[in-house]
Design a protein around this motif. Structure first.
Motif, PDB file in Angstrom:
ATOM      1  N   SER A  82       0.835  -1.206   0.000  1.00 35.58           N
ATOM      2  CA  SER A  82       0.000   0.000   0.000  1.00 35.58           C
ATOM      3  C   SER A  82       0.868   1.254   0.000  1.00 35.58           C
ATOM      4  CB  SER A  82      -0.931   0.003   1.217  1.00 35.58           C
ATOM      5  OG  SER A  82      -1.866  -1.051   1.135  1.00 35.58           O
ATOM      6  N   LYS A  83       1.960   1.234   0.755  1.00 35.68           N
ATOM      7  CA  LYS A  83       2.858   2.383   0.791  1.00 35.68           C
ATOM      8  C   LYS A  83       3.512   2.603  -0.575  1.00 35.68           C
ATOM      9  CE  LYS A  83       3.956   1.955   5.718  1.00 35.68           C
ATOM     10  NZ  LYS A  83       5.018   1.630   6.722  1.00 35.68           N
ATOM     11  N   GLU A  84       3.897   1.496  -1.230  1.00 34.70           N
ATOM     12  CA  GLU A  84       4.495   1.607  -2.560  1.00 34.70           C
ATOM     13  C   GLU A  84       3.514   2.236  -3.542  1.00 34.70           C
ATOM     14  OE1 GLU A  84       5.699  -2.247  -3.768  1.00 34.70           O
ATOM     15  OE2 GLU A  84       7.269  -2.463  -2.247  1.00 34.70           O
ATOM     16  N   ILE A  85       2.263   1.802  -3.457  1.00 40.48           N
ATOM     17  CA  ILE A  85       1.236   2.328  -4.370  1.00 40.48           C
ATOM     18  C   ILE A  85       0.971   3.801  -4.084  1.00 40.48           C
ATOM     19  CG2 ILE A  85      -1.197   2.168  -5.034  1.00 40.48           C
ATOM     20  CD1 ILE A  85      -1.012  -0.821  -4.611  1.00 40.48           C
ATOM     21  N   ASP A  86       0.939   4.168  -2.802  1.00 41.76           N
ATOM     22  CA  ASP A  86       0.710   5.576  -2.439  1.00 41.76           C
ATOM     23  C   ASP A  86       1.778   6.476  -3.041  1.00 41.76           C
ATOM     24  OD1 ASP A  86      -1.550   4.941  -1.028  1.00 41.76           O
ATOM     25  OD2 ASP A  86      -0.564   4.918   0.937  1.00 41.76           O
ATOM     26  N   ILE A  87       3.030   5.995  -3.023  1.00 41.66           N
ATOM     27  CA  ILE A  87       4.131   6.779  -3.595  1.00 41.66           C
ATOM     28  C   ILE A  87       3.953   6.899  -5.111  1.00 41.66           C
ATOM     29  CG2 ILE A  87       6.617   6.811  -4.034  1.00 41.66           C
ATOM     30  CD1 ILE A  87       6.967   5.433  -1.298  1.00 41.66           C
ATOM     31  N   LYS A  88       3.624   5.782  -5.761  1.00 42.08           N
ATOM     32  CA  LYS A  88       3.410   5.801  -7.210  1.00 42.08           C
ATOM     33  C   LYS A  88       2.221   6.688  -7.579  1.00 42.08           C
ATOM     34  CE  LYS A  88       5.317   1.248  -8.427  1.00 42.08           C
ATOM     35  NZ  LYS A  88       5.006  -0.076  -9.028  1.00 42.08           N
ATOM     36  N   LEU A  89       1.146   6.587  -6.790  1.00 37.50           N
ATOM     37  CA  LEU A  89      -0.060   7.364  -7.065  1.00 37.50           C
ATOM     38  C   LEU A  89       0.220   8.864  -6.929  1.00 37.50           C
ATOM     39  CD1 LEU A  89      -3.073   7.379  -7.713  1.00 37.50           C
ATOM     40  CD2 LEU A  89      -3.545   7.138  -5.266  1.00 37.50           C
ATOM     41  N   ALA A  90       0.964   9.238  -5.905  1.00 35.88           N
ATOM     42  CA  ALA A  90       1.306  10.643  -5.717  1.00 35.88           C
ATOM     43  C   ALA A  90       2.146  11.155  -6.885  1.00 35.88           C
ATOM     44  CB  ALA A  90       2.067  10.831  -4.404  1.00 35.88           C
ATOM     45  N   ASP A  91       3.050  10.304  -7.387  1.00 31.85           N
ATOM     46  CA  ASP A  91       3.894  10.684  -8.518  1.00 31.85           C
ATOM     47  C   ASP A  91       3.070  10.850  -9.783  1.00 31.85           C
ATOM     48  OD1 ASP A  91       6.545  11.013  -9.840  1.00 31.85           O
ATOM     49  OD2 ASP A  91       5.952   9.172 -10.862  1.00 31.85           O
ATOM     50  N   VAL A  92       2.143   9.928 -10.027  1.00 29.41           N
ATOM     51  CA  VAL A  92       1.286  10.001 -11.215  1.00 29.41           C
ATOM     52  C   VAL A  92       0.394  11.233 -11.150  1.00 29.41           C
ATOM     53  CG1 VAL A  92      -0.649   8.904 -12.410  1.00 29.41           C
ATOM     54  CG2 VAL A  92       1.315   7.533 -11.701  1.00 29.41           C
ATOM     55  N   GLU A  93      -0.198  11.504  -9.993  1.00 26.95           N
ATOM     56  CA  GLU A  93      -1.079  12.666  -9.848  1.00 26.95           C
ATOM     57  C   GLU A  93      -0.307  13.963 -10.009  1.00 26.95           C
ATOM     58  OE1 GLU A  93      -2.956  11.917  -6.080  1.00 26.95           O
ATOM     59  OE2 GLU A  93      -4.653  10.878  -7.036  1.00 26.95           O
ATOM     60  N   ALA A  94       0.943  13.983  -9.549  1.00 28.72           N
ATOM     61  CA  ALA A  94       1.777  15.177  -9.723  1.00 28.72           C
ATOM     62  C   ALA A  94       2.072  15.407 -11.205  1.00 28.72           C
ATOM     63  CB  ALA A  94       3.071  15.031  -8.938  1.00 28.72           C
ATOM     64  N   LYS A  95       2.331  14.325 -11.943  1.00 24.75           N
ATOM     65  CA  LYS A  95       2.586  14.440 -13.379  1.00 24.75           C
ATOM     66  C   LYS A  95       1.340  14.933 -14.111  1.00 24.75           C
ATOM     67  CE  LYS A  95       6.168  10.862 -13.677  1.00 24.75           C
ATOM     68  NZ  LYS A  95       6.496   9.498 -14.182  1.00 24.75           N
ATOM     69  N   ILE A  96       0.174  14.425 -13.711  1.00 23.99           N
ATOM     70  CA  ILE A  96      -1.079  14.866 -14.334  1.00 23.99           C
ATOM     71  C   ILE A  96      -1.304  16.351 -14.087  1.00 23.99           C
ATOM     72  CG2 ILE A  96      -3.600  14.684 -14.190  1.00 23.99           C
ATOM     73  CD1 ILE A  96      -3.249  11.687 -13.701  1.00 23.99           C
TER      74      ILE A  96
END
Length: 313
Positions: A82-96
């Motif tokens: 879950s922590k790994e996904i949260d980091i990836k999700l934050a990165d994707v949302e920042a790129k968007i």
């Protein structure tokens, strides 16, 4: 900033808008990032459900005296994922968000599509250019001849595109600033404001200067601060992250500030005189209002202007 949902729902219209603005933004990248975001969110929800179910089983095992170590290890692994996904999700949302900030707004349907300023339509013309019985001098020749502008000293003190005003030149600048502030505060209902001349990154994002115009701005090294390119930036952001009640509108703000711009994309244009300076003074007007309020005041201003013209005639 355009709404992501609108872009994804109206992809062809968004593409046409970008084409008409001669912008090379690739909507497909945005679509792929949004798909990735949705996949990560779905996995996050599934992991939460598994963790909740596992926690219940651990509780039951402890109540019955069973060995819960395997279940607890499973929950730990779920937490790590879950922590790994949260980091990836934050990165994707920042790129968007970064892509959306760089995407231009829609243009009005009445806006002509063209290749440059020569394709613009003249909508209205007021008055006639002045005619002189002599050859008028450009302001840089006239200013230097009168001793009120010194471009060489400006360049010596800083670099090109800086100017020193002397005597009546400096006095005239100060008088114009005072005149405009007094006019709009005493006759037009504006509230005079003295904002900071430096603002944070989030403030420049709020008015769209960042990320698009980063190369035209002066950044303070080692600080999250930028010199303002216009007082519009701090004035418009006075209510940053606030929700204003319609009954409290309109709000009128005016401010004098120095303004700072690199003019990175303007080399070769208007290089002489006081045009396209790296530093200049300006009195800014900002009005926060509903469209109805804006149109009503515009009608009043138009009527007043027409009455003035009648008196002049």
């Amino acid at each position: 900033m355009l709404d992501l949902k609108w872009i994804l729902t109206n992809r062809e219209e968004a593409k046409t808008c970008l084409q008409n603005r001669k912008h090379d933004f690739d909507i497909q990248i945005l679509i792929e990032l949004d798909d990735e975001r949705k996949t990560l969110i779905l996995e996050t929800e599934e992991l939460k459900a598994k963790r909740n179910e596992g926690s219940k089983k651990v509780g039951e095992a402890k109540r019955t005296g069973s060995d819960a170590s395997a279940l607890m290890e499973e929950i730990r692994l779920i937490g790590d994922r879950s922590k790994e996904i949260d980091i990836k999700l934050a990165d994707v949302e920042a790129k968007i968000e970064e892509l959306l900030l760089g995407m231009p707004n829609k243009i009005h349907e009445s806006t002509p599509v063209g290749e440059g300023e020569d394709d613009n339509l003249e909508v209205r013309r007021w008055g006639e250019p002045g005619k002189f019985a002599f050859d008028p001098k450009p302001h840089w020749d006239l200013g230097e001849a009168l001793g009120i502008m010194d471009f060489e000293k400006g360049a010596m003190l800083a670099q090109s595109r800086f100017t020193v005003l002397r005597g009546m030149g400096a006095r005239l600048e100060r008088a114009l600033i005072g005149f405009m502030l007094d006019l709009h505060t005493t006759q037009h209902g504006y509230t005079e404001t003295q904002p900071p001349f430096m603002v944070a990154t989030k403030i420049l994002r709020g008015t769209g200067q960042l990320p698009k115009f980063a190369e035209d701005l002066y950044k303070i090294e080692g600080e999250d601060l930028w010199l303002i390119p216009t007082a519009e930036v701090p004035l418009t952001n006075l209510h940053h992250e606030e929700i204003l009640e319609e009954k409290d509108l309109p709000k009128h703000y005016t401010a004098y500030t120095p303004c700072f711009r690199k003019e990175a994309g303007a080399y070769g244009r208007d290089v002489r005189g006081m045009l396209r300076q790296h530093q200049f003074d300006k009195v800014e007007l900002v009005k926060l209002c509903t469209p109805e309020t804006s149109y009503g005041e515009l009608e009043t201003l138009t009527a007043n202007a027409e009455r003035v013209l009648q008196l002049l005639e």
